[in-house]
Design an enzyme around this catalytic site. Sequence first.
Site, PDB file in Angstrom:
ATOM      1  N   ASP A 236      -3.821   0.477  -9.599  1.00  0.00           N
ATOM      2  CA  ASP A 236      -5.310   0.057  -9.873  1.00  0.00           C
ATOM      3  C   ASP A 236      -5.601  -0.238 -11.488  1.00  0.00           C
ATOM      4  O   ASP A 236      -6.289  -1.305 -11.717  1.00  0.00           O
ATOM      5  CB  ASP A 236      -6.353   1.313  -9.649  1.00  0.00           C
ATOM      6  CG  ASP A 236      -6.061   1.910  -8.305  1.00  0.00           C
ATOM      7  OD1 ASP A 236      -5.469   0.940  -7.393  1.00  0.00           O
ATOM      8  OD2 ASP A 236      -6.553   2.921  -7.896  1.00  0.00           O
TER       9      ASP A 236
ATOM     10  N   GLU B  79       0.752  -1.369  -0.061  1.00  0.00           N
ATOM     11  CA  GLU B  79       0.208   0.163  -0.093  1.00  0.00           C
ATOM     12  C   GLU B  79       0.755   1.125  -0.031  1.00  0.00           C
ATOM     13  O   GLU B  79       1.788   1.426   0.676  1.00  0.00           O
ATOM     14  CB  GLU B  79      -1.136  -0.033   1.390  1.00  0.00           C
ATOM     15  CG  GLU B  79      -2.241   0.405   1.016  1.00  0.00           C
ATOM     16  CD  GLU B  79      -2.865  -0.472  -0.050  1.00  0.00           C
ATOM     17  OE1 GLU B  79      -3.458   0.017  -1.048  1.00  0.00           O
ATOM     18  OE2 GLU B  79      -3.569  -1.773   0.352  1.00  0.00           O
TER      19      GLU B  79
ATOM     20  N   SER C 231     -24.981   7.003 -16.705  1.00  0.00           N
ATOM     21  CA  SER C 231     -24.573   5.835 -15.651  1.00  0.00           C
ATOM     22  C   SER C 231     -25.998   5.488 -15.037  1.00  0.00           C
ATOM     23  O   SER C 231     -26.607   6.355 -14.564  1.00  0.00           O
ATOM     24  CB  SER C 231     -23.358   6.294 -14.863  1.00  0.00           C
ATOM     25  OG  SER C 231     -23.641   5.634 -13.619  1.00  0.00           O
TER      26      SER C 231
ATOM     27  N   THR D 153       2.950   2.005  -2.074  1.00  0.00           N
ATOM     28  CA  THR D 153       4.315   1.548  -2.647  1.00  0.00           C
ATOM     29  C   THR D 153       4.374   2.238  -3.906  1.00  0.00           C
ATOM     30  O   THR D 153       5.541   2.234  -4.683  1.00  0.00           O
ATOM     31  CB  THR D 153       4.634   0.253  -2.344  1.00  0.00           C
ATOM     32  OG1 THR D 153       3.542  -0.598  -2.779  1.00  0.00           O
ATOM     33  CG2 THR D 153       5.039  -0.129  -1.068  1.00  0.00           C
ATOM     34  N   ASP D 154       3.211   2.114  -4.804  1.00  0.00           N
ATOM     35  CA  ASP D 154       3.083   2.194  -5.881  1.00  0.00           C
ATOM     36  C   ASP D 154       3.889   3.568  -6.802  1.00  0.00           C
ATOM     37  O   ASP D 154       4.532   3.621  -7.367  1.00  0.00           O
ATOM     38  CB  ASP D 154       1.632   1.937  -6.709  1.00  0.00           C
ATOM     39  CG  ASP D 154       0.707   2.954  -6.211  1.00  0.00           C
ATOM     40  OD1 ASP D 154       0.836   3.969  -5.254  1.00  0.00           O
ATOM     41  OD2 ASP D 154      -0.206   3.300  -6.821  1.00  0.00           O
TER      42      ASP D 154
ATOM     43  N   GLU E 178      -6.637   9.730 -14.665  1.00  0.00           N
ATOM     44  CA  GLU E 178      -6.852  10.070 -13.338  1.00  0.00           C
ATOM     45  C   GLU E 178      -5.983  11.246 -12.543  1.00  0.00           C
ATOM     46  O   GLU E 178      -6.658  12.141 -11.907  1.00  0.00           O
ATOM     47  CB  GLU E 178      -6.611   8.711 -12.390  1.00  0.00           C
ATOM     48  CG  GLU E 178      -6.834   8.785 -11.076  1.00  0.00           C
ATOM     49  CD  GLU E 178      -7.924   7.575 -10.578  1.00  0.00           C
ATOM     50  OE1 GLU E 178      -8.363   6.865 -11.431  1.00  0.00           O
ATOM     51  OE2 GLU E 178      -8.466   7.814  -9.404  1.00  0.00           O
TER      52      GLU E 178
ATOM     53  N   ALA F 225     -14.975   2.935  -2.057  1.00  0.00           N
ATOM     54  CA  ALA F 225     -14.809   1.866  -1.022  1.00  0.00           C
ATOM     55  C   ALA F 225     -13.267   1.426  -1.040  1.00  0.00           C
ATOM     56  O   ALA F 225     -13.089   0.302  -0.480  1.00  0.00           O
ATOM     57  CB  ALA F 225     -15.697   0.661  -1.348  1.00  0.00           C
ATOM     58  N   GLY F 226     -12.324   2.004  -1.828  1.00  0.00           N
ATOM     59  CA  GLY F 226     -11.042   1.495  -1.981  1.00  0.00           C
ATOM     60  C   GLY F 226     -11.057   0.327  -2.543  1.00  0.00           C
ATOM     61  O   GLY F 226     -10.188  -0.371  -2.902  1.00  0.00           O
TER      62      GLY F 226
HETATM   63  P1  ADP Z   1     -12.577   4.501  -5.773  1.00  0.00           P
HETATM   64  O1  ADP Z   1     -11.903   4.194  -7.015  1.00  0.00           O
HETATM   65  O2  ADP Z   1     -11.760   3.916  -4.610  1.00  0.00           O
HETATM   66  O3  ADP Z   1     -13.982   3.749  -5.772  1.00  0.00           O
HETATM   67  P2  ADP Z   1     -12.555   6.989  -6.112  1.00  0.00           P
HETATM   68  O4  ADP Z   1     -12.893   8.246  -5.501  1.00  0.00           O
HETATM   69  O5  ADP Z   1     -11.391   7.049  -6.868  1.00  0.00           O
HETATM   70  O6  ADP Z   1     -12.900   5.926  -5.412  1.00  0.00           O
HETATM   71  O7  ADP Z   1     -13.601   7.007  -7.308  1.00  0.00           O
HETATM   72  C1  ADP Z   1     -15.093   7.340  -7.075  1.00  0.00           C
HETATM   73  C2  ADP Z   1     -15.763   7.982  -8.126  1.00  0.00           C
HETATM   74  O8  ADP Z   1     -15.787   7.448  -9.518  1.00  0.00           O
HETATM   75  C3  ADP Z   1     -17.006   8.524  -7.789  1.00  0.00           C
HETATM   76  O9  ADP Z   1     -17.283   9.735  -7.110  1.00  0.00           O
HETATM   77  C4  ADP Z   1     -17.752   8.662  -9.123  1.00  0.00           C
HETATM   78  O10 ADP Z   1     -17.477  10.015  -9.668  1.00  0.00           O
HETATM   79  C5  ADP Z   1     -17.039   7.789 -10.059  1.00  0.00           C
HETATM   80  N1  ADP Z   1     -18.127   6.411 -10.039  1.00  0.00           N
HETATM   81  C6  ADP Z   1     -17.679   5.209  -9.414  1.00  0.00           C
HETATM   82  N2  ADP Z   1     -18.549   4.503  -9.658  1.00  0.00           N
HETATM   83  C7  ADP Z   1     -19.431   4.824 -10.703  1.00  0.00           C
HETATM   84  C8  ADP Z   1     -20.698   4.713 -11.348  1.00  0.00           C
HETATM   85  N3  ADP Z   1     -21.241   3.612 -11.260  1.00  0.00           N
HETATM   86  N4  ADP Z   1     -21.389   5.855 -12.172  1.00  0.00           N
HETATM   87  C9  ADP Z   1     -20.772   6.769 -12.263  1.00  0.00           C
HETATM   88  N5  ADP Z   1     -19.525   7.316 -11.797  1.00  0.00           N
HETATM   89  C10 ADP Z   1     -18.919   6.253 -10.876  1.00  0.00           C
HETATM   90 MG    MG Z   2     -10.122   5.459  -7.329  1.00  0.00          MG
END
Ligand code: ADP
Ligand code: MG
Length: 389
Positions: free
Chosen positions: A179, A37, A74, A39-40, A167, A130-131
């Site tokens: 990721d 974690e 979405s 480390t990337d 990203e 959720a990570g």
């Molecule tokens: P993680 O990648 O850990 O889930 P992030 O904060 O990097 O958390 O990414 C979450 C974001 O990705 C959300 O705030 C939203 O903008 C986008 N996202 C995730 N799932 C969806 C989905 N099913 N539809 C639209 N946007 C999504």
């Molecule tokens: Mg993310």
Amino acid sequence: MSISTDAALAASAFQDVFGAAPSGVWSAPGRVNLIGEHTDYNEGFVLPFAIDRAAAVAIRRRDDNDDHTARLCSSYGDQQIVTVDLAALTQETMSGWSAYPLGVVWVMRQMGIDIGGFDLYLHSTVPSGAGLSSSAAIECAVATAFNDLESAGLTLNELVLVGQRAENEVVGAPTGILDQSASLLSTSGHAVFLDCRTQESKLVPLDLSTAGLLILVIDTNVSHAHATGGYSDRRASCELGAEVLGVRSLRDVAASELPETAGLLDEETFRRVRHIVTENQRVLDTVEALDQGGPTTIGDLLTASHLSMRDDFEISCPELDLAVESALMNGALGARMTGGGFGGSAIALIQISEENAVREAVVSAFAKAGYTAPDIFAVSPAAGACRIL
Ligand code: ADP
Ligand code: MG
């Protein structure tokens, strides 16, 4: 639900929203980082695996080459259609959830791949924030789709970098390649051992079920925010540590060298450095343990990783600590928070026969502490991004 059912759902929702069938549906999974974690971005080692939850994107290219309109929708959130002119797209104008798919399109267009107008429907079963990298799942599904649709011929490693650039440069989260690599390079029943300096990777068998084991994800429902949270602070500490120690990155510091670095760094930076250096060693040890003894032998390494993140890197939170502690007290072989930290999920490696006991123990510990109930689900090491329909 299976990945193909989710892809079919995306295709039929696409039809409902845009009134025609999509050209195809592509799917890319979320991931669990087994160990390694933060480390990337220190050019170190990570060991993620793709999970059986994925983002499916149904896409249809517009026939008219001069029309650069993109429409995106979405199944998550308000389900409003986002409409943009691709020709007028800039890093600054992309925001909200559509910055993930549009960020990828923008990066590919910057690379000279001539993506024209399209309609896109996203249906993801990776829980957001959720990570488990719901963001990379979206990026990798979209990058795989346009690589196919435009016959762009990008390799998997190049697609990893497309997702990372989206990203970093569009969403503004300074994340590494972990990721996207997991989402693109995984195969079923394996973890991906990745060297983040060279981008070299190796598949490592992670056959949980044969060993009578499973991995539970405990989503604390504490939301994290990479772009604004402590993530960038930790990154800055690592850069400071590397600079003071005169190395290109913390990857270049061996565990045996740690004692001599203590006097050169302030106390907090030393602990940050110690986490990265020992975590790199734990990844190497986990790969060896998986090769030699299988998944029953990695529990202590997972737990040691959690303690290092809790005490040295300080990226855990009370809910994650409680999830780990209560899993361990109820028979888990090992447990740790996973992902960027400050919330999100923990994982617990447990005997299949103990699943209910561990679930109940964690739920009741959360209730007793007055925390929001966690979401708990089993994950299995799944295949990487591909076209489904
Ligand atoms: P993680 O990648 O850990 O889930 P992030 O904060 O990097 O958390 O990414 C979450 C974001 O990705 C959300 O705030 C939203 O903008 C986008 N996202 C995730 N799932 C969806 C989905 N099913 N539809 C639209 N946007 C999504
Ligand atoms: Mg993310």
